[in-house]
Motif scaffolding. Structure first.
Motif, PDB file in Angstrom:
ATOM      1  N   THR A  17     -43.634  11.862  11.343  1.00 55.08           N
ATOM      2  CA  THR A  17     -44.021  10.515  11.766  1.00 55.08           C
ATOM      3  C   THR A  17     -45.499  10.265  11.515  1.00 55.08           C
ATOM      4  O   THR A  17     -45.883   9.193  11.027  1.00 55.08           O
ATOM      5  CB  THR A  17     -43.711  10.305  13.262  1.00 55.08           C
ATOM      6  OG1 THR A  17     -42.371  10.716  13.534  1.00 55.08           O
ATOM      7  CG2 THR A  17     -43.878   8.849  13.660  1.00 55.08           C
ATOM      8  N   ASP A  18     -46.332  11.241  11.834  1.00 54.57           N
ATOM      9  CA  ASP A  18     -47.779  11.084  11.641  1.00 54.57           C
ATOM     10  C   ASP A  18     -48.112  10.834  10.173  1.00 54.57           C
ATOM     11  O   ASP A  18     -49.002  10.031   9.848  1.00 54.57           O
ATOM     12  CB  ASP A  18     -48.518  12.324  12.139  1.00 54.57           C
ATOM     13  CG  ASP A  18     -48.497  12.453  13.655  1.00 54.57           C
ATOM     14  OD1 ASP A  18     -48.196  11.448  14.326  1.00 54.57           O
ATOM     15  OD2 ASP A  18     -48.755  13.561  14.159  1.00 54.57           O
ATOM     16  N   THR A  21     -47.407   7.215   9.320  1.00 56.45           N
ATOM     17  CA  THR A  21     -48.421   6.281   9.825  1.00 56.45           C
ATOM     18  C   THR A  21     -49.647   6.237   8.910  1.00 56.45           C
ATOM     19  O   THR A  21     -50.341   5.219   8.826  1.00 56.45           O
ATOM     20  CB  THR A  21     -48.869   6.644  11.248  1.00 56.45           C
ATOM     21  OG1 THR A  21     -49.514   7.925  11.240  1.00 56.45           O
ATOM     22  CG2 THR A  21     -47.685   6.691  12.197  1.00 56.45           C
ATOM     23  N   SER A  33     -44.069  -0.406  14.366  1.00 57.67           N
ATOM     24  CA  SER A  33     -44.127   0.575  15.447  1.00 57.67           C
ATOM     25  C   SER A  33     -43.386   1.811  14.945  1.00 57.67           C
ATOM     26  O   SER A  33     -42.457   1.696  14.142  1.00 57.67           O
ATOM     27  CB  SER A  33     -43.471   0.049  16.727  1.00 57.67           C
ATOM     28  OG  SER A  33     -44.203  -1.028  17.262  1.00 57.67           O
ATOM     29  N   PHE A  34     -43.795   2.983  15.424  1.00 58.06           N
ATOM     30  CA  PHE A  34     -43.219   4.230  14.933  1.00 58.06           C
ATOM     31  C   PHE A  34     -42.511   4.962  16.062  1.00 58.06           C
ATOM     32  O   PHE A  34     -43.011   5.042  17.187  1.00 58.06           O
ATOM     33  CB  PHE A  34     -44.304   5.109  14.331  1.00 58.06           C
ATOM     34  CG  PHE A  34     -44.901   4.551  13.073  1.00 58.06           C
ATOM     35  CD1 PHE A  34     -44.399   4.903  11.832  1.00 58.06           C
ATOM     36  CD2 PHE A  34     -45.953   3.634  13.124  1.00 58.06           C
ATOM     37  CE1 PHE A  34     -44.938   4.381  10.664  1.00 58.06           C
ATOM     38  CE2 PHE A  34     -46.497   3.112  11.962  1.00 58.06           C
ATOM     39  CZ  PHE A  34     -45.983   3.478  10.733  1.00 58.06           C
TER      40      PHE A  34
END
Length: 235
Positions: A17-18, A21, A33-34
Motif C-alpha cells: 500500500t505504501d 501511495t 483513499s488507501f
C-alpha cells in the motif's frame, strides 16, 4: 465535484500500500483513499486459495466499516480475477475495477499494440492469469487468444520484494531473456505488469527496453476507473 476512490490492497502487507501511495497521481476531480486488508488476511496473495481467504476477510470489513457507502468507485489491487471484484459487486452498483481487467482493456483497445503478455511475480500465477485472459475475452472454447497475447511469464520474485531496488537486476535479466529469447519473434510491443507490487517499475523498464510499452496496472486502473465513475454519474 470531487469523486472519492478507494484503492484496495486486499493483502495485509502495508508495504504494498505504501508503494502505491508514492507512485499514484490523482486524476482531475478525483480523491484517493488507501485501504490495506486487516492482519487476518494473507500477507501475500499467491493463488486461488489465498485469494479466497483475502476476499473472506476484506468484504465484511469494508461493509462493517461503511466504506461501500463512502466512496464512488473501487480499485481492487490484486492482479487476478480476484473474487472481491465479484462479491463487492453484489453489495453496490458503483464502479469496481480490477487491475488485471484494466490492463486487458487497455491492450485490447489500443490499436498500436500488436501483441502483449503479462509479466507476473511468481510462476504459480502463470496458468491462473492465462485462464483469466481467456475468461475476460470470453472464448467459449476455452482457447487462449494467441492473436493478441502470448502466455504469462513469471519473474520468480516475491510480491513483497518487487519494489526493492536490489531486485531490479534480476527483473531486468528475466525480462531481457523473455523479450530477446523466448518471445523474440512474437511481435511483442507491450508488457502488462501483472502485480500491484510492480507499481513504479514501468518507468525503469521503459528506459531499459526501448520500443516496448510497460503498462503499470494500478496507474492505468485509476484512470479507467475515474472514467467509469464519471460515465456512471452522467448516464
Amino acid at each position: 465535484m470531487v469523486y472519492k476512490v478507494l484503492i484496495i490492497n486486499p493483502n495485509s502487507s502495508k508495504k504494498v500500500t505504501d508503494n502505491l501511495t508514492k507512485i499514484l497521481i490523482e486524476p482531475l476531480e478525483v480523491k484517493f483513499s488507501f485501504y490495506t486488508a486487516p492482519t487476518t488476511a494473507p500477507a501475500e496473495i499467491t493463488g486461488e486459495s489465498t485469494s479466497i481467504l483475502s476476499e473472506q476477510v476484506v468484504l465484511p470489513d469494508l461493509v462493517s466499516k461503511g466504506l461501500v457507502e463512502q466512496y464512488d468507485g473501487f480499485l481492487i489491487c490484486c492482479y487476478s480475477d480476484h473474487p472481491l471484484i465479484h462479491s463487492l459487486g453484489k453489495v453496490t452498483d458503483k464502479p469496481i475495477l480490477g487491475i488485471m481487467q484494466a490492463t486487458l482493456l487497455y491492450s485490447l483497445s489500443n490499436p498500436f499494440i500488436t501483441k502483449s503478455f503479462i509479466l507476473t511475480s511468481v510462476n504459480e500465477w502463470e496458468p491462473l492469469l492465462d485462464q483469466g485472459i481467456i475468461d475476460f475475452v470470453g472464448n467459449e472454447n476455452n482457447q487462449f487468444p494467441s492473436k493478441k497475447f502470448e502466455r504469462t511469464k513469471g519473474l520468480d520474485v516475491s510480491v513483497l520484494s518487487l519494489s526493492n531496488p536490489e531486485e531490479y537486476q534480476k527483473i531486468y535479466n528475466r525480462v531481457d531473456s523473455i523479450l530477446n529469447d523466448e518471445y523474440k519473434d512474437s511481435g511483442i510491443n507491450c508488457v502488462l505488469l501483472g502485480c500491484a507490487g510492480m507499481a513504479g517499475l514501468d518507468e525503469k523498464l521503459t528506459q531499459s527496453f526501448k520500443g516496448i510499452q510497460f503498462i503499470d496496472s494500478v496507474k492505468v486502473g485509476v484512470e479507467l476507473l475515474a472514467a467509469l465513475i464519471r460515465f456512471n454519474e452522467h448516464r
